[in-house]
Design a protein around this motif. Structure first.
Motif, PDB file in Angstrom:
ATOM      1  N   SER A   1       0.834  -1.202   0.000  1.00  0.00           N
ATOM      2  CA  SER A   1       0.000   0.000   0.000  1.00  0.00           C
ATOM      3  C   SER A   1       0.870   1.254   0.000  1.00  0.00           C
ATOM      4  O   SER A   1       0.538   2.256  -0.652  1.00  0.00           O
ATOM      5  N   ALA A   2       1.988   1.194   0.724  1.00  0.00           N
ATOM      6  CA  ALA A   2       2.909   2.338   0.754  1.00  0.00           C
ATOM      7  C   ALA A   2       3.486   2.598  -0.631  1.00  0.00           C
ATOM      8  O   ALA A   2       3.549   3.746  -1.094  1.00  0.00           O
ATOM      9  N   LYS A   3       3.904   1.532  -1.316  1.00  0.00           N
ATOM     10  CA  LYS A   3       4.471   1.689  -2.658  1.00  0.00           C
ATOM     11  C   LYS A   3       3.434   2.277  -3.617  1.00  0.00           C
ATOM     12  O   LYS A   3       3.765   3.115  -4.471  1.00  0.00           O
ATOM     13  N   THR A   4       2.187   1.849  -3.478  1.00  0.00           N
ATOM     14  CA  THR A   4       1.118   2.384  -4.341  1.00  0.00           C
ATOM     15  C   THR A   4       0.937   3.873  -4.105  1.00  0.00           C
ATOM     16  O   THR A   4       0.822   4.669  -5.054  1.00  0.00           O
ATOM     17  N   ALA A   5       0.910   4.281  -2.825  1.00  0.00           N
ATOM     18  CA  ALA A   5       0.735   5.698  -2.496  1.00  0.00           C
ATOM     19  C   ALA A   5       1.927   6.523  -2.980  1.00  0.00           C
ATOM     20  O   ALA A   5       1.754   7.627  -3.518  1.00  0.00           O
ATOM     21  N   PHE A   6       3.115   6.000  -2.815  1.00  0.00           N
ATOM     22  CA  PHE A   6       4.304   6.715  -3.274  1.00  0.00           C
ATOM     23  C   PHE A   6       4.308   6.826  -4.803  1.00  0.00           C
ATOM     24  O   PHE A   6       4.751   7.840  -5.354  1.00  0.00           O
ATOM     25  N   ALA A   7       3.845   5.785  -5.478  1.00  0.00           N
ATOM     26  CA  ALA A   7       3.755   5.840  -6.942  1.00  0.00           C
ATOM     27  C   ALA A   7       2.762   6.916  -7.376  1.00  0.00           C
ATOM     28  O   ALA A   7       2.988   7.637  -8.368  1.00  0.00           O
ATOM     29  N   THR A   8       1.664   7.049  -6.635  1.00  0.00           N
ATOM     30  CA  THR A   8       0.684   8.102  -6.920  1.00  0.00           C
ATOM     31  C   THR A   8       1.315   9.476  -6.727  1.00  0.00           C
ATOM     32  O   THR A   8       1.132  10.390  -7.552  1.00  0.00           O
ATOM     33  N   ALA A   9       2.078   9.630  -5.645  1.00  0.00           N
ATOM     34  CA  ALA A   9       2.760  10.899  -5.388  1.00  0.00           C
ATOM     35  C   ALA A   9       3.749  11.216  -6.499  1.00  0.00           C
ATOM     36  O   ALA A   9       3.859  12.374  -6.946  1.00  0.00           O
ATOM     37  N   LEU A  10       4.472  10.200  -6.985  1.00  0.00           N
ATOM     38  CA  LEU A  10       5.431  10.421  -8.064  1.00  0.00           C
ATOM     39  C   LEU A  10       4.725  10.860  -9.351  1.00  0.00           C
ATOM     40  O   LEU A  10       5.202  11.750 -10.064  1.00  0.00           O
ATOM     41  N   ALA A  11       3.571  10.261  -9.637  1.00  0.00           N
ATOM     42  CA  ALA A  11       2.807  10.638 -10.834  1.00  0.00           C
ATOM     43  C   ALA A  11       2.347  12.093 -10.732  1.00  0.00           C
ATOM     44  O   ALA A  11       2.368  12.839 -11.738  1.00  0.00           O
ATOM     45  N   ILE A  12       1.959  12.519  -9.526  1.00  0.00           N
ATOM     46  CA  ILE A  12       1.543  13.909  -9.334  1.00  0.00           C
ATOM     47  C   ILE A  12       2.734  14.847  -9.503  1.00  0.00           C
ATOM     48  O   ILE A  12       2.624  15.918 -10.132  1.00  0.00           O
ATOM     49  N   ALA A  13       3.897  14.462  -8.966  1.00  0.00           N
ATOM     50  CA  ALA A  13       5.098  15.288  -9.130  1.00  0.00           C
ATOM     51  C   ALA A  13       5.465  15.414 -10.604  1.00  0.00           C
ATOM     52  O   ALA A  13       5.864  16.495 -11.068  1.00  0.00           O
ATOM     53  N   ASP A  14       5.336  14.315 -11.355  1.00  0.00           N
ATOM     54  CA  ASP A  14       5.606  14.372 -12.801  1.00  0.00           C
ATOM     55  C   ASP A  14       4.654  15.344 -13.493  1.00  0.00           C
ATOM     56  O   ASP A  14       5.047  16.068 -14.421  1.00  0.00           O
ATOM     57  N   LYS A  15       3.405  15.369 -13.053  1.00  0.00           N
ATOM     58  CA  LYS A  15       2.435  16.298 -13.637  1.00  0.00           C
ATOM     59  C   LYS A  15       2.784  17.736 -13.270  1.00  0.00           C
ATOM     60  O   LYS A  15       2.635  18.662 -14.093  1.00  0.00           O
ATOM     61  N   MET A  16       3.241  17.950 -12.038  1.00  0.00           N
ATOM     62  CA  MET A  16       3.679  19.284 -11.635  1.00  0.00           C
ATOM     63  C   MET A  16       4.851  19.756 -12.491  1.00  0.00           C
ATOM     64  O   MET A  16       4.962  20.939 -12.837  1.00  0.00           O
ATOM     65  N   ALA A  17       5.743  18.796 -12.841  1.00  0.00           N
ATOM     66  CA  ALA A  17       6.937  19.138 -13.620  1.00  0.00           C
ATOM     67  C   ALA A  17       6.593  19.602 -15.036  1.00  0.00           C
ATOM     68  O   ALA A  17       7.429  20.235 -15.697  1.00  0.00           O
ATOM     69  N   LEU A  18       5.393  19.316 -15.517  1.00  0.00           N
ATOM     70  CA  LEU A  18       4.985  19.760 -16.852  1.00  0.00           C
ATOM     71  C   LEU A  18       4.725  21.265 -16.893  1.00  0.00           C
ATOM     72  O   LEU A  18       4.698  21.856 -17.988  1.00  0.00           O
ATOM     73  N   LYS A  19       4.520  21.877 -15.731  1.00  0.00           N
ATOM     74  CA  LYS A  19       4.299  23.326 -15.605  1.00  0.00           C
ATOM     75  C   LYS A  19       3.105  23.807 -16.426  1.00  0.00           C
ATOM     76  O   LYS A  19       3.116  24.893 -17.013  1.00  0.00           O
TER      77      LYS A  19
END
Length: 413
Positions: A114-132
């Motif tokens: 469950s932790a890995k899933t949540a961290f993967a979700t956070a990483l996907a959001i960070a990638d979206k933030m990086a698109l600016k």
């Protein structure tokens, strides 16, 4: 009436935020804020204005962090609330922080998948933030520093998780990724924390060389940032390291320096103080054990040296006894008369003494026993008694008194 109620709630929320009644989790003052957000059901949130949702998300966010240390279950609950609301409104930074917090709570509970899933979700959001891309409230997207902060905090959390799972290569991979971003932005305090965590990981893994490098880096960054807490924690880490290496003097130095800060801030750093005091006790125990073994080792060496000395003295005595026995044999052989010599015996008055006989004669005159003479000149009792018999024969007398009397007549004494 409904509108008035909402305005009243927002006023209470604003007042609470202004007065700081809820945002200090160390004082456990969170009840007032939770009572404010309690009436906000899903239906009510759906009808709220942008400003109301913004303030509500801030409240959820503060409750998430406020409960993080004192009530993980409530923190997780408000993290999910924050995530759902912020993701719906495309407030990506707060949604990212909530997803990361959810991952950390699952990790702490041992729910690794469950932790890995949540961290993967956070990483996907960070990638979206990086698109600016333009977002609500962010027409120009997120700044580079905000994006770097998101990635680095996630990498640090992943590093900590894999470190706890003893997956050292994966932990170090994420730690180094976080470190690159910290150094890029000059976040010295974060660098100090990161290298301290790396030192802890290497120390637990038994790689003391790498641990020492990391703790020293943590100390360096802490000193550059003038962060007393990070300096103290780095020194406590070095103290634990040197204790593990058996360098108790260095360990004690760093632990005492760390405790100066922890004891001065004991109300906030009591756990760190307990940790350093526990390590300090172990250092003193190690020094006592070391002193005991040094004393025991010294005594053992002295005993061995004394034993060696006794062996050498015994060997010297045996060698002299052997020489004395060899001397007797030579004298016996030398004094055995041939047939021609038997007919021409030397008169008794011309008594010639061997060196050993000349050595023993005055000792007999002193009244020493055969054993005492043997101890004095390192011969056996039997050898001395043999020489006494030889002197009786040479002086043609029956006892030692006669030997002494005859020797005096002949000027041998």
């Amino acid at each position: 009436m409904k509108r008035l109620s909402i305005i009243l709630i927002l006023m209470l929320l604003s007042y609470a935020m202004a007065k700081g009644q809820y945002d200090d989790h160390r004082n456990h003052q969170l009840d007032s804020l939770e009572s404010v957000v309690a009436p906000w059901t899903v239906d009510r949130v759906a009808l709220a204005t942008y400003e109301e949702k913004d303030m509500l998300s801030d409240a959820y966010h503060d409750l998430m962090w406020g409960y993080s240390q004192i009530n993980p279950a409530r923190s997780l609950y408000f993290a999910r609330k924050t995530f759902d609301l912020c993701l719906q409104e495309q407030w990506l930074n707060q949604a990212f922080q909530a997803a990361r917090m959810i991952g950390q709570h699952h990790w702490a509970a041992g729910q690794i998948d469950s932790a890995k899933t949540a961290f993967a979700t956070a990483l996907a959001i960070a990638d979206k933030m990086a698109l600016k891309e333009p977002l609500p409230g962010k027409p120009n997207g997120y700044k580079d520093a905000t994006i770097d902060d998101a990635y680095s905090s996630l990498y640090g959390a992943l590093g900590n998780m894999y470190s706890s799972l003893d997956s050292i290569p994966q932990a170090m991979e994420y730690y180094h990724k976080a470190g690159e971003l910290f150094e890029k932005n000059g976040w010295l305090e974060s660098c100090a924390v990161l290298y301290h965590n790396m030192g802890e990981t290497w120390l637990d893994a038994g790689d003391l060389k790498e641990a020492e490098v990391c703790y020293n880096e943590a100390l360096k960054y802490g000193q550059e940032a003038e962060d007393s807490l990070q300096i103290a924690e780095a020194k406590a880490g070095l103290g634990a390291l040197y204790l593990e290496q058996g360098k108790t003097r260095k360990a004690l130095k760093y632990l005492q320096e760390a405790d100066q800060y922890f004891s001065a801030n004991e109300d906030q750093e009591f756990r760190n103080r307990i940790y350093t005091l526990d390590l300090t006790g172990k250092v003193y125990d190690a020094q006592r054990r070391m002193l005991f073994w040094m004393v025991a080792g010294g005594i053992l060496i002295i005993i061995l040296l004394l034993g060696l000395l006794l062996v050498l003295l015994r060997a010297r005595r045996l060698r002299k006894q052997k020489e004395g026995a060899d001397e007797v044999i030579v004298e016996v052989l030398a004094t055995m008369p041939s047939g021609e010599e038997a007919d021409n015996k030397v008169p008794k008055q011309s008594i010639a003494l061997t060196d050993r006989e000349a050595e023993i004669l005055p000792l007999l005159a002193e009244g020493l026993s055969s054993k005492e003479i043997a101890d004095r000149i390192c011969l056996t009792d039997q050898t001395v008694r043999w020489y006494r018999m030889r002197l009786l024969e040479k002086f043609d007398v029956r006892n030692t008194a006669g030997v002494i009397s005859k020797a005096k007549e002949l000027g041998l004494l």
